[in-house]
Motif scaffolding. Structure first.
Motif, PDB file in Angstrom:
ATOM      1  N   HIS A 181       0.825  -1.204   0.000  1.00  0.00           N
ATOM      2  CA  HIS A 181       0.000   0.000   0.000  1.00  0.00           C
ATOM      3  C   HIS A 181       0.861   1.257   0.000  1.00  0.00           C
ATOM      4  O   HIS A 181       2.032   1.234   0.389  1.00  0.00           O
ATOM      5  N   ASN A 207      -3.920   3.365   1.007  1.00  0.00           N
ATOM      6  CA  ASN A 207      -4.602   2.875  -0.184  1.00  0.00           C
ATOM      7  C   ASN A 207      -4.272   1.392  -0.311  1.00  0.00           C
ATOM      8  O   ASN A 207      -3.194   1.008  -0.766  1.00  0.00           O
ATOM      9  N   GLU A 208      -5.207   0.567   0.122  1.00  0.00           N
ATOM     10  CA  GLU A 208      -4.955  -0.847   0.306  1.00  0.00           C
ATOM     11  C   GLU A 208      -5.093  -1.650  -0.986  1.00  0.00           C
ATOM     12  O   GLU A 208      -5.788  -1.219  -1.925  1.00  0.00           O
ATOM     13  N   ALA A 254      -7.461   0.395  -3.633  1.00  0.00           N
ATOM     14  CA  ALA A 254      -6.904   1.634  -4.183  1.00  0.00           C
ATOM     15  C   ALA A 254      -7.540   1.946  -5.536  1.00  0.00           C
ATOM     16  O   ALA A 254      -7.791   1.052  -6.340  1.00  0.00           O
ATOM     17  N   ASP A 290      -6.842  -2.983   5.544  1.00  0.00           N
ATOM     18  CA  ASP A 290      -6.522  -4.363   5.225  1.00  0.00           C
ATOM     19  C   ASP A 290      -6.012  -5.080   6.488  1.00  0.00           C
ATOM     20  O   ASP A 290      -5.363  -4.486   7.333  1.00  0.00           O
ATOM     21  N   SER A 337      -2.307  -4.758   6.978  1.00  0.00           N
ATOM     22  CA  SER A 337      -1.919  -3.441   7.470  1.00  0.00           C
ATOM     23  C   SER A 337      -2.117  -3.348   8.978  1.00  0.00           C
ATOM     24  O   SER A 337      -1.286  -2.805   9.704  1.00  0.00           O
ATOM     25  N   PRO A 367      -0.766  -1.494  -4.942  1.00  0.00           N
ATOM     26  CA  PRO A 367      -0.908  -0.065  -5.223  1.00  0.00           C
ATOM     27  C   PRO A 367       0.401   0.646  -5.551  1.00  0.00           C
ATOM     28  O   PRO A 367       0.401   1.562  -6.389  1.00  0.00           O
TER      29      PRO A 367
END
Length: 260
Positions: A150, A154-155, A159, A173, A176, A236
């Motif tokens: 990411h 923005n996963e 994204a 996510d 994450s 991403p």
């Protein structure tokens, strides 16, 4: 295929990358790059507007940045790029707190715009922050890359490379959230918020310069995917390959899975 070593210079698409011996050497080089961009922007237009990533991987860079001389911070406006929804600024994992301690206090920029994600209306906060970002051109974004590829939050598969918005509320996510636990910011995954406000991909690509600082072995898979995976929201960070103004700063550990 040759092994990538310290001193290697790489390209992938339009993106450029340099490899350094250690995270400390990477941090010093990135700090010099940031200082030069800020000096040039202020000399040309009287101000600079900079977006700065947070997190453990950025510490060698921001610590080196405090040692750069003759940087006109009194003419610089700083933004950060994401924040957990519901986190108070005093929370140990707050990105606002990270920026305050690592950027605001040591560098004293002219202005720092914080994401206030502890609000009762995160959608309104995203819109407020987007308006601030769009007020004038942005000179530099100092990015990292997450372990899942990411950029900001923005996963993968969420994204949107063509998002009309510059800031929005997203769902985090699972990887994450696990990364935040592994870095010591939360005691367990259940303590990590499920949502965050993030700058979108178009916002991150808007500045004149894109600096990407990615040290550490735990980022090696994400770095390799950034170079070799198809350009898509599945990874991403692959969008960086289409940016001629993007430069990656890697160390020997994060570049361990690359080859020339």
């Amino acid at each position: 295929m040759a092994e990538v070593t310290a001193g290697s210079e790489l390209t992938a698409g339009q993106m450029r990358a340099r490899v350094f011996e250690s995270a400390e050497a990477l941090g010093r080089a990135a700090a010099r790059n940031t200082a030069e961009i800020v000096r040039n922007a202020v000399a040309a237009g009287g101000q600079a507007r900079v977006i700065i990533a947070t997190g453990n991987s950025q510490l060698p860079f921001v610590r080196a940045l405090t040692e750069e001389k003759d940087v006109p911070w009194e003419a610089v406006t700083v933004f950060h790029m994401d924040e957990y929804v519901g986190i108070e600024p005093t929370h140990p994992a707050s990105f606002q707190r990270w920026i305050a301690g690592n950027i605001t206090e040591p560098l004293r920029p002219a202005a720092v715009h914080y994401l206030q994600a502890d609000t009762t209306d995160p959608e309104a906060e995203a819109r407020r922050y987007e308006e601030l970002l769009r007020e004038a051109p942005l000179d530099l974004v100092c990015l990292g890359i997450g372990e899942n590829g990411h950029i900001a939050f923005n996963e993968p598969h969420q994204a949107d490379f063509d998002d009309p918005r510059w800031a929005r509320v997203i769902s985090l996510d699972d990887r994450s959230r696990r990364q935040q636990v592994d870095e010591g910011h939360f005691p367990d995954v259940t303590a990590v918020p499920e949502q965050a406000i993030t700058l979108t991909v178009p916002a991150l690509l808007a500045p004149r310069h894109i600096q990407v600082v990615v040290p550490e072995r735990r980022k090696a898979e994400a770095v390799a995917a950034t170079f070799t995976a198809p350009v898509s929201p599945a990874v991403p960070a692959t969008i960086l390959r289409q940016q001629p103004n993007a430069e990656l700063f890697l160390d020997s550990e994060s570049a361990a899975l690359l080859s020339v």
